[in-house]
Design a protein around this motif. Sequence first.
Motif, PDB file in Angstrom:
ATOM      1  N   SER A  90     106.764  50.570  51.879  1.00  0.00           N
ATOM      2  CA  SER A  90     107.337  51.877  52.234  1.00  0.00           C
ATOM      3  C   SER A  90     106.819  52.981  51.322  1.00  0.00           C
ATOM      4  CB  SER A  90     108.867  51.816  52.169  1.00  0.00           C
ATOM      5  OG  SER A  90     109.296  51.401  50.883  1.00  0.00           O
ATOM      6  N   SER A  91     106.598  52.675  50.051  1.00  0.00           N
ATOM      7  CA  SER A  91     106.133  53.707  49.127  1.00  0.00           C
ATOM      8  C   SER A  91     104.665  54.061  49.360  1.00  0.00           C
ATOM      9  CB  SER A  91     106.334  53.259  47.672  1.00  0.00           C
ATOM     10  OG  SER A  91     105.717  52.012  47.447  1.00  0.00           O
ATOM     11  N   MET A  92     103.873  53.097  49.853  1.00  0.00           N
ATOM     12  CA  MET A  92     102.471  53.371  50.191  1.00  0.00           C
ATOM     13  C   MET A  92     102.309  53.723  51.667  1.00  0.00           C
ATOM     14  SD  MET A  92     100.522  52.873  47.426  1.00  0.00           S
ATOM     15  CE  MET A  92      98.924  52.142  47.704  1.00  0.00           C
ATOM     16  N   ASN A  93     103.338  53.435  52.465  1.00  0.00           N
ATOM     17  CA  ASN A  93     103.285  53.601  53.925  1.00  0.00           C
ATOM     18  C   ASN A  93     102.034  52.925  54.488  1.00  0.00           C
ATOM     19  OD1 ASN A  93     104.392  54.473  56.390  1.00  0.00           O
ATOM     20  ND2 ASN A  93     103.120  56.316  56.401  1.00  0.00           N
TER      21      ASN A  93
ATOM     22  N   GLY B 239     108.624  50.554  58.854  1.00  0.00           N
ATOM     23  CA  GLY B 239     108.638  51.962  58.496  1.00  0.00           C
ATOM     24  C   GLY B 239     109.719  52.741  59.212  1.00  0.00           C
ATOM     25  N   PHE B 240     110.356  52.101  60.222  1.00  0.00           N
ATOM     26  CA  PHE B 240     111.365  52.777  61.025  1.00  0.00           C
ATOM     27  C   PHE B 240     112.651  51.959  61.143  1.00  0.00           C
ATOM     28  CE2 PHE B 240     107.122  53.975  62.473  1.00  0.00           C
ATOM     29  CZ  PHE B 240     107.160  55.359  62.353  1.00  0.00           C
ATOM     30  N   ASP B 241     112.796  50.912  60.315  1.00  0.00           N
ATOM     31  CA  ASP B 241     114.025  50.122  60.397  1.00  0.00           C
ATOM     32  C   ASP B 241     115.102  50.750  59.510  1.00  0.00           C
ATOM     33  OD1 ASP B 241     113.506  49.350  57.763  1.00  0.00           O
ATOM     34  OD2 ASP B 241     112.814  47.336  58.294  1.00  0.00           O
ATOM     35  N   ASP B 242     116.198  50.031  59.270  1.00  0.00           N
ATOM     36  CA  ASP B 242     117.321  50.636  58.551  1.00  0.00           C
ATOM     37  C   ASP B 242     116.962  51.013  57.115  1.00  0.00           C
ATOM     38  OD1 ASP B 242     117.192  47.761  58.131  1.00  0.00           O
ATOM     39  OD2 ASP B 242     119.077  47.939  57.046  1.00  0.00           O
ATOM     40  N   LYS B 243     115.960  50.338  56.515  1.00  0.00           N
ATOM     41  CA  LYS B 243     115.525  50.670  55.161  1.00  0.00           C
ATOM     42  C   LYS B 243     114.326  51.615  55.173  1.00  0.00           C
ATOM     43  CE  LYS B 243     115.094  47.425  52.118  1.00  0.00           C
ATOM     44  NZ  LYS B 243     114.708  46.141  51.479  1.00  0.00           N
TER      45      LYS B 243
ATOM     46  N   SER C  38     113.169  53.546  57.330  1.00  0.00           N
ATOM     47  CA  SER C  38     113.371  54.866  57.945  1.00  0.00           C
ATOM     48  C   SER C  38     113.939  55.872  56.956  1.00  0.00           C
ATOM     49  CB  SER C  38     114.317  54.737  59.141  1.00  0.00           C
ATOM     50  OG  SER C  38     115.594  54.281  58.726  1.00  0.00           O
ATOM     51  N   GLN C  39     114.288  55.400  55.764  1.00  0.00           N
ATOM     52  CA  GLN C  39     114.788  56.318  54.748  1.00  0.00           C
ATOM     53  C   GLN C  39     113.667  56.897  53.889  1.00  0.00           C
ATOM     54  OE1 GLN C  39     118.793  55.265  53.054  1.00  0.00           O
ATOM     55  NE2 GLN C  39     118.365  53.281  53.951  1.00  0.00           N
ATOM     56  N   SER C  40     112.426  56.475  54.162  1.00  0.00           N
ATOM     57  CA  SER C  40     111.256  57.027  53.482  1.00  0.00           C
ATOM     58  C   SER C  40     110.385  57.766  54.501  1.00  0.00           C
ATOM     59  CB  SER C  40     110.438  55.909  52.834  1.00  0.00           C
ATOM     60  OG  SER C  40     111.177  55.270  51.814  1.00  0.00           O
TER      61      SER C  40
END
Length: 680
Positions: A481-484, A522-526, A528-530
């Motif tokens: 998530s931090s590197m997407n 990248g779009f799940d419950d976690k 999606s917060q990034s």
Amino acid sequence: MKRYLLSTLTLSLIAAFAGAADVAKPATPISGIDVQYIDPTVRAQDDFFAYLNGKWLKTTEIPADKSSWGTFAKLRDDLNPQLRGMIEAAQKDPHKKAGTDNQKIGDLYTSYMDEKKRDALGYRPLTGEMQRIRALRDKKAVPALVAHLSQIGVPMPYSIGVGQDARESTRYAAQISQGGLGLPDRDYYLKKDDAKLLDVRAKYERHVEKTLALAGEKDAAAMAKAILGFETALAEVQWTKVELRDPVKRYNKMDFDALAALSPGYDWKGALAAAGIATKTDYIIVGQPSYLTGLNQVLEKTDLATLKAYFEWQLLRSYAPYLSKDFYDANFAFYGATLSGVTENQPRWKHGVSTVESVVGEAVGRQYVGQYFPAERKARMEVLVKNVLEAYKQSIDTLDWMSPETKKEAQAKLAKFTPKIGYPNKWRDYSKLTIKQDDLVGNMMRARTFGYNRGVNKLGKPIDREEWGMTPQTVNAYYSSSMNEIVFPASILQPPFFDMRADDAVNYGAIGAVIGHEISHGFDDKGSQSDGDGNLRDWWTKEDRAKFQAKADMLTKQYDAYSPVPGYNVNGALTLGENIGDNSGVAIAYKAYKLSLGGKPAPVIDGLSGDQRFFMGFGQVWRVKMRDQQVIVQVKTDPHSPGQFRANGTMMNQPAFYEAFGVKEGDKMYLAPKDRVIIW
């Protein structure tokens, strides 16, 4: 934060990638489906997993040296002889030069395989560290000792590491997280009404006692009892696995004074100085603040003798695999046999290969890619990734639960996804790591210190976006998530995940769903917060978040009902992100498969339609058998559901599956439309 399968691409239009879809396709494709494992006595409409894999499930025995056996384990097992061949070639290379990767690979393996020397040394290679622990005279010295032991890879009550700052993804940040348990999860300490867990706990105490006795401790039984009590106290103040899933709650940026306030009396200044952190940054991100406060209270109540016993045990536990046969066997007897149900240890050479990979994995991976990963495989995979990304792009615009405002943000994030396929563009530099062919424990200490320092030295430097979190020979995939970014190592790009000989249907159902799975993080419950830059930021409207959460709650409830072993159910909250990944991954991969056909009908192969082969491609990927002990470990600790539920649970939510296999009301795989969870 990486999200594994087991964590800026310019999107093209259909017309632009349709011509590229022919990359490396076979002239006469096969189905890619293991039809020999289909069980005709089981209806696909009642149990898709058992129908597709039934004969395999009935005839396959889990190897004695495995806790589970299936597609992942077999790929890994098939990979081992290839890696062994390369490692032993480096070992025997008469021309290898000191300091080269080949020297490090060969000499590390030599040091591991020298059983005669290991047995002669016993635990003496740890004498210096044991003396350091036994010389502890005051609790005030505990923070510095914890920092030192952490640097040589010994599990401690908390860990200090370096990663991307989740709110400023262009910076590296120091981070603190809870830790220090010798059992898999806090439930193993705290559940008082679970006979199986109580039995494991009792055997754990005996294992601790035996290990300490092997190290010459005369009061090993009393020490083991005290250690178990200390670890239980740690477990009582630790966050649960479900609580740890929340990236916002885990982000607590503090200066050093605020950190000290969490644990009055604990010398954080000394701890951070000893950890090499204090002079490189002025803040730290605390994962679980309440845990550090609780830990401080536990430390205050615990006598120095117990702390010394605990440190000694964790040192011995961490290095037991590299000591003499008595330590090696005792470690397996508990962590292999008792905890996971394995009846026979793996051959030493397999452990040797794993050890080399754990230390110089990319050096081995560089050779693996050169010998076993053809360029055309990567080229065809790139087409699959483009098609799946395009399917996501189109799907975002048609979602009925996402507002135009949120859709715009979602598209911006998708456009910034970075796919990495096969192997890194820049290989890791091991030049500062010293490996000796006659010093196994020293090699491991130096390797762990090298890895620790490599992280600390990132502070203040630009983010390395070429870095990989897995080696090319890892059978897995991940989203960060931090590197997407989505990352697919070379070794997962082979059957049954990716078959160069096969028609597209099975590949979209297998590796296509894996691609879709990782993107969905990248779009799940976690995830999606990034946002698209990797920063924690709430870019959803409240209404959209509520609609999404309603679907997530339905999925949690669905998986809560699955029970792989009587008395042990899947934890739908713990596995939510991965279940979203499976369900979304299949849905999007199916759309991508349809795009790849360009409006043409799919061929019928082996009497199976394209849609049937697509879903069967997904179902056969999760073929697995597990020992009950390992299933319990999985449902307690693993964010992934067991294989049969990854297959069946996912299918039950896919409308196209119902059409492909004629699933009707009354069939066991049937869910009423209102009960199906459709996110993408």
